[in-house]
Design a protein around this motif. Structure first.
Motif, PDB file in Angstrom:
ATOM      1  N   THR A 213      48.027  66.321  64.913  1.00 21.70           N
ATOM      2  CA  THR A 213      48.088  66.741  63.446  1.00 21.70           C
ATOM      3  C   THR A 213      48.344  65.590  62.578  1.00 21.70           C
ATOM      4  OG1 THR A 213      48.789  69.217  64.040  1.00 21.70           O
ATOM      5  CG2 THR A 213      49.088  68.462  61.841  1.00 21.70           C
ATOM      6  N   PRO A 214      47.662  65.276  61.557  1.00 19.51           N
ATOM      7  CA  PRO A 214      47.857  64.085  60.733  1.00 19.51           C
ATOM      8  C   PRO A 214      49.007  64.333  59.985  1.00 19.51           C
ATOM      9  CG  PRO A 214      45.561  65.146  60.440  1.00 19.51           C
ATOM     10  CD  PRO A 214      46.221  66.038  61.403  1.00 19.51           C
ATOM     11  N   ASP A 215      49.817  63.245  59.953  1.00 15.50           N
ATOM     12  CA  ASP A 215      51.140  63.000  59.339  1.00 15.50           C
ATOM     13  C   ASP A 215      51.238  63.713  57.945  1.00 15.50           C
ATOM     14  OD1 ASP A 215      52.246  61.917  61.426  1.00 15.50           O
ATOM     15  OD2 ASP A 215      52.204  59.731  60.853  1.00 15.50           O
ATOM     16  N   GLU A 216      50.162  63.541  56.999  1.00 19.04           N
ATOM     17  CA  GLU A 216      50.323  64.040  55.518  1.00 19.04           C
ATOM     18  C   GLU A 216      50.618  65.402  55.860  1.00 19.04           C
ATOM     19  OE1 GLU A 216      46.020  62.786  56.538  1.00 19.04           O
ATOM     20  OE2 GLU A 216      47.863  61.892  56.961  1.00 19.04           O
ATOM     21  N   ARG A 217      50.180  66.146  56.805  1.00 15.49           N
ATOM     22  CA  ARG A 217      50.062  67.546  56.729  1.00 15.49           C
ATOM     23  C   ARG A 217      51.479  68.015  56.601  1.00 15.49           C
ATOM     24  NH1 ARG A 217      45.883  71.383  56.544  1.00 15.49           N
ATOM     25  NH2 ARG A 217      47.133  72.952  57.859  1.00 15.49           N
ATOM     26  N   PHE A 218      52.716  67.007  57.048  1.00 15.46           N
ATOM     27  CA  PHE A 218      54.027  67.585  56.919  1.00 15.46           C
ATOM     28  C   PHE A 218      54.917  66.582  55.952  1.00 15.46           C
ATOM     29  CE2 PHE A 218      52.525  67.351  61.280  1.00 15.46           C
ATOM     30  CZ  PHE A 218      52.793  68.648  61.719  1.00 15.46           C
ATOM     31  N   GLU A 219      54.015  66.383  54.922  1.00 20.65           N
ATOM     32  CA  GLU A 219      54.790  65.620  53.721  1.00 20.65           C
ATOM     33  C   GLU A 219      55.061  66.964  52.689  1.00 20.65           C
ATOM     34  OE1 GLU A 219      51.947  62.744  52.143  1.00 20.65           O
ATOM     35  OE2 GLU A 219      52.278  61.531  54.002  1.00 20.65           O
ATOM     36  N   GLY A 220      56.369  66.928  52.236  1.00 22.68           N
ATOM     37  CA  GLY A 220      56.940  67.705  50.928  1.00 22.68           C
ATOM     38  C   GLY A 220      56.972  68.996  51.636  1.00 22.68           C
ATOM     39  N   LEU A 221      57.235  69.404  52.731  1.00 22.81           N
ATOM     40  CA  LEU A 221      57.531  70.752  53.200  1.00 22.81           C
ATOM     41  C   LEU A 221      59.094  71.001  52.489  1.00 22.81           C
ATOM     42  CD1 LEU A 221      56.335  70.815  56.832  1.00 22.81           C
ATOM     43  CD2 LEU A 221      55.032  71.130  54.740  1.00 22.81           C
ATOM     44  N   LYS A 222      58.994  72.414  52.094  1.00 21.84           N
ATOM     45  CA  LYS A 222      60.133  72.725  51.527  1.00 21.84           C
ATOM     46  C   LYS A 222      61.397  72.974  52.541  1.00 21.84           C
ATOM     47  CE  LYS A 222      62.190  76.924  49.500  1.00 21.84           C
ATOM     48  NZ  LYS A 222      62.648  76.374  48.358  1.00 21.84           N
ATOM     49  N   ASP A 223      62.515  72.253  52.107  1.00 23.81           N
ATOM     50  CA  ASP A 223      63.737  72.124  52.887  1.00 23.81           C
ATOM     51  C   ASP A 223      63.739  71.566  54.338  1.00 23.81           C
ATOM     52  OD1 ASP A 223      65.025  73.641  50.762  1.00 23.81           O
ATOM     53  OD2 ASP A 223      64.434  75.358  51.691  1.00 23.81           O
ATOM     54  N   TYR A 224      62.685  70.556  54.472  1.00 26.70           N
ATOM     55  CA  TYR A 224      62.539  69.894  55.604  1.00 26.70           C
ATOM     56  C   TYR A 224      62.200  68.460  55.416  1.00 26.70           C
ATOM     57  CZ  TYR A 224      60.723  69.607  60.468  1.00 26.70           C
ATOM     58  OH  TYR A 224      60.607  69.007  62.066  1.00 26.70           O
ATOM     59  N   GLN A 225      63.287  67.695  55.297  1.00 25.53           N
ATOM     60  CA  GLN A 225      63.385  66.060  55.231  1.00 25.53           C
ATOM     61  C   GLN A 225      63.709  65.568  56.144  1.00 25.53           C
ATOM     62  OE1 GLN A 225      64.883  68.249  52.516  1.00 25.53           O
ATOM     63  NE2 GLN A 225      62.805  68.573  51.830  1.00 25.53           N
ATOM     64  N   PHE A 226      63.662  66.047  57.390  1.00 25.46           N
ATOM     65  CA  PHE A 226      64.153  65.361  58.414  1.00 25.46           C
ATOM     66  C   PHE A 226      63.078  64.492  59.088  1.00 25.46           C
ATOM     67  CE2 PHE A 226      65.582  70.013  58.783  1.00 25.46           C
ATOM     68  CZ  PHE A 226      66.847  69.925  58.458  1.00 25.46           C
ATOM     69  N   GLU A 227      63.691  63.304  59.580  1.00 26.35           N
ATOM     70  CA  GLU A 227      63.215  62.076  60.204  1.00 26.35           C
ATOM     71  C   GLU A 227      62.409  62.502  61.597  1.00 26.35           C
ATOM     72  OE1 GLU A 227      62.134  59.096  58.679  1.00 26.35           O
ATOM     73  OE2 GLU A 227      62.738  59.846  57.121  1.00 26.35           O
ATOM     74  N   PRO A 228      61.070  62.266  61.729  1.00 26.84           N
ATOM     75  CA  PRO A 228      60.612  62.674  62.932  1.00 26.84           C
ATOM     76  C   PRO A 228      61.007  61.383  63.955  1.00 26.84           C
ATOM     77  CG  PRO A 228      58.961  61.503  61.494  1.00 26.84           C
ATOM     78  CD  PRO A 228      60.031  61.525  60.576  1.00 26.84           C
ATOM     79  N   ASN A 229      60.896  62.002  65.323  1.00 35.39           N
ATOM     80  CA  ASN A 229      61.283  61.162  66.378  1.00 35.39           C
ATOM     81  C   ASN A 229      60.237  61.424  67.513  1.00 35.39           C
ATOM     82  OD1 ASN A 229      64.400  60.106  65.622  1.00 35.39           O
ATOM     83  ND2 ASN A 229      64.173  62.092  64.971  1.00 35.39           N
ATOM     84  N   TYR A 230      59.977  60.604  68.102  1.00 34.42           N
ATOM     85  CA  TYR A 230      59.042  60.887  69.345  1.00 34.42           C
ATOM     86  C   TYR A 230      59.311  60.327  70.636  1.00 34.42           C
ATOM     87  CZ  TYR A 230      56.154  62.041  65.153  1.00 34.42           C
ATOM     88  OH  TYR A 230      55.664  62.426  64.124  1.00 34.42           O
ATOM     89  N   LEU A 231      58.733  60.938  71.654  1.00 33.79           N
ATOM     90  CA  LEU A 231      58.850  60.520  73.014  1.00 33.79           C
ATOM     91  C   LEU A 231      57.701  60.997  73.930  1.00 33.79           C
ATOM     92  CD1 LEU A 231      59.709  63.126  75.063  1.00 33.79           C
ATOM     93  CD2 LEU A 231      62.076  62.417  74.331  1.00 33.79           C
ATOM     94  N   GLU A 232      57.460  60.342  74.818  1.00 33.64           N
ATOM     95  CA  GLU A 232      56.298  60.656  75.719  1.00 33.64           C
ATOM     96  C   GLU A 232      56.643  61.465  76.896  1.00 33.64           C
ATOM     97  OE1 GLU A 232      53.029  59.603  75.073  1.00 33.64           O
ATOM     98  OE2 GLU A 232      53.572  58.894  72.921  1.00 33.64           O
ATOM     99  N   VAL A 233      55.730  62.487  77.349  1.00 33.84           N
ATOM    100  CA  VAL A 233      55.988  63.075  78.593  1.00 33.84           C
ATOM    101  C   VAL A 233      54.745  63.059  79.244  1.00 33.84           C
ATOM    102  CG1 VAL A 233      57.551  64.819  77.515  1.00 33.84           C
ATOM    103  CG2 VAL A 233      55.389  65.345  77.822  1.00 33.84           C
ATOM    104  N   ASP A 234      54.871  63.051  80.584  1.00 35.43           N
ATOM    105  CA  ASP A 234      53.457  63.156  81.623  1.00 35.43           C
ATOM    106  C   ASP A 234      53.080  64.609  81.454  1.00 35.43           C
ATOM    107  OD1 ASP A 234      51.970  63.164  83.829  1.00 35.43           O
ATOM    108  OD2 ASP A 234      53.551  62.917  85.356  1.00 35.43           O
ATOM    109  N   ASP A 235      51.366  64.305  81.237  1.00 33.30           N
ATOM    110  CA  ASP A 235      50.669  65.386  81.037  1.00 33.30           C
ATOM    111  C   ASP A 235      50.257  66.206  82.398  1.00 33.30           C
ATOM    112  OD1 ASP A 235      48.649  63.716  81.935  1.00 33.30           O
ATOM    113  OD2 ASP A 235      47.497  63.939  80.292  1.00 33.30           O
TER     114      ASP A 235
END
Length: 302
Positions: A6-28
């Motif tokens: 999902t493009p990052d811009e879809r998550f911009e300005g969401l109400k009450d959700y200003q948490f920084e994103p964190n990511y890791l990779e898992v084996d598919d």
């Protein structure tokens, strides 16, 4: 495994959700990897509260609870399951299985090396999170069971679940935000409904959400029924403290709290509660109250 992101811009300005994103990779499990998103808030050296969402929500569900946890000095890890939120979304329904979901979240717990975990799990967050507890019990300090189950298929799922599963498979457009709306008592604003729809630019992103209802073990010979029986075999021998907190208006999960109270040794003597004015998505209806109950549970069992 082919996956959508999902493009990052879809998550911009969401109400009450200003948490920084964190990511890791898992084996598919097919020679590649998938990117998993998680919220990581609070002191990095504090014992973690692992909050696990279900169907068809994402970590946005815990936005009102995270500040209550961090305010009490806890670290909060709130992952998005594969196929949901900011995590990658495999593009084929056949890519999703119960066992893969358990493996992907188990990888997150191990990669982050989480110990002394307080698990808060609801809906599919319980079907997955409780399996993790059975798989690595030494990592878990206590369990909060909220509107969830660990079904083996040996008991009927009930008419409410059957109706939900039929709806999820037959509805032409899967309305994630409206499903959350319908599972609450207090009801969401249009802005909040839109936030639950944010991970899904179109129907091609919803294969995981579509698949989850048919993965619930609803017969004794379901592919995950035996694995869940074995998990129960472990859980019934654990003295990990267990607290149940269920919504009074949740028709699908009504009465399941009694199963945990009966079968989990660590549930004995705990102040289990039925929360009034709370539906299936009780994090929306009574999130701060549920977080405070959890904080009290941590203090009482530490």
């Amino acid at each position: 495994m082919k996956a959508l992101r999902t493009p990052d811009e879809r998550f911009e300005g969401l109400k009450d959700y200003q948490f920084e994103p964190n990511y890791l990779e898992v084996d598919d499990t097919e020679g590649g990897s998938l990117r998993v998103h998680y919220v990581d808030e609070g002191p990095s050296d504090a014992n973690p509260v692992l909050t696990m969402h279900g169907e068809p929500s994402w970590s946005y569900l815990y936005r009102h609870m995270i500040p209550v946890f961090t305010g009490a000095g806890h670290r909060v890890i709130a992952p998005d399951l594969v196929g949901f939120g900011r995590s990658d979304k495999p593009s084929q329904r056949s890519d999703y299985s119960y066992e893969r979901h358990v493996g992907w979240m188990g990888s997150l717990v191990r990669q982050l090396d989480l110990e002394n975990i307080t698990l808060v799990c609801q809906d599919w967050g319980g079907l997955i999170g409780l399996r993790l507890w059975a798989e690595m019990p030494d990592r878990f300090a206590r369990i909060v069971v909220a509107n969830t189950a660990l079904p083996t298929g040996d008991q009927p799922m009930g008419e409410a679940f059957t109706a939900w599963r039929t709806f999820s498979q037959e509805v032409p457009e899967f309305p994630a935000g409206r499903i959350i709306y319908g599972g609450t008592t207090s009801k969401l604003t249009d802005e909040e409904v839109a936030a639950y729809d944010a991970p899904y630019p179109d129907e091609t992103y919803k294969e995981g959400a579509r698949q989850f209802p048919v993965l619930v073990p609803d017969s004794p010979d379901n592919p995950s029924s035996q694995a869940n029986r074995e998990a129960w075999g472990v859980i019934r021998g654990l003295d990990t403290p267990v607290l149940t907190a269920f919504g009074a208006d949740d028709k699908i999960m009504a009465g399941v709290d009694k199963v945990f109270q009966k079968l989990c040794p660590g549930a004995a003597g705990q102040p289990h509660t039925i929360l009034p004015d709370a539906g299936h998505f009780l994090q929306e209806d009574v999130g701060p109250e549920l977080a405070r109950l959890t904080n009290d549970f941590i203090v009482r069992t530490s």
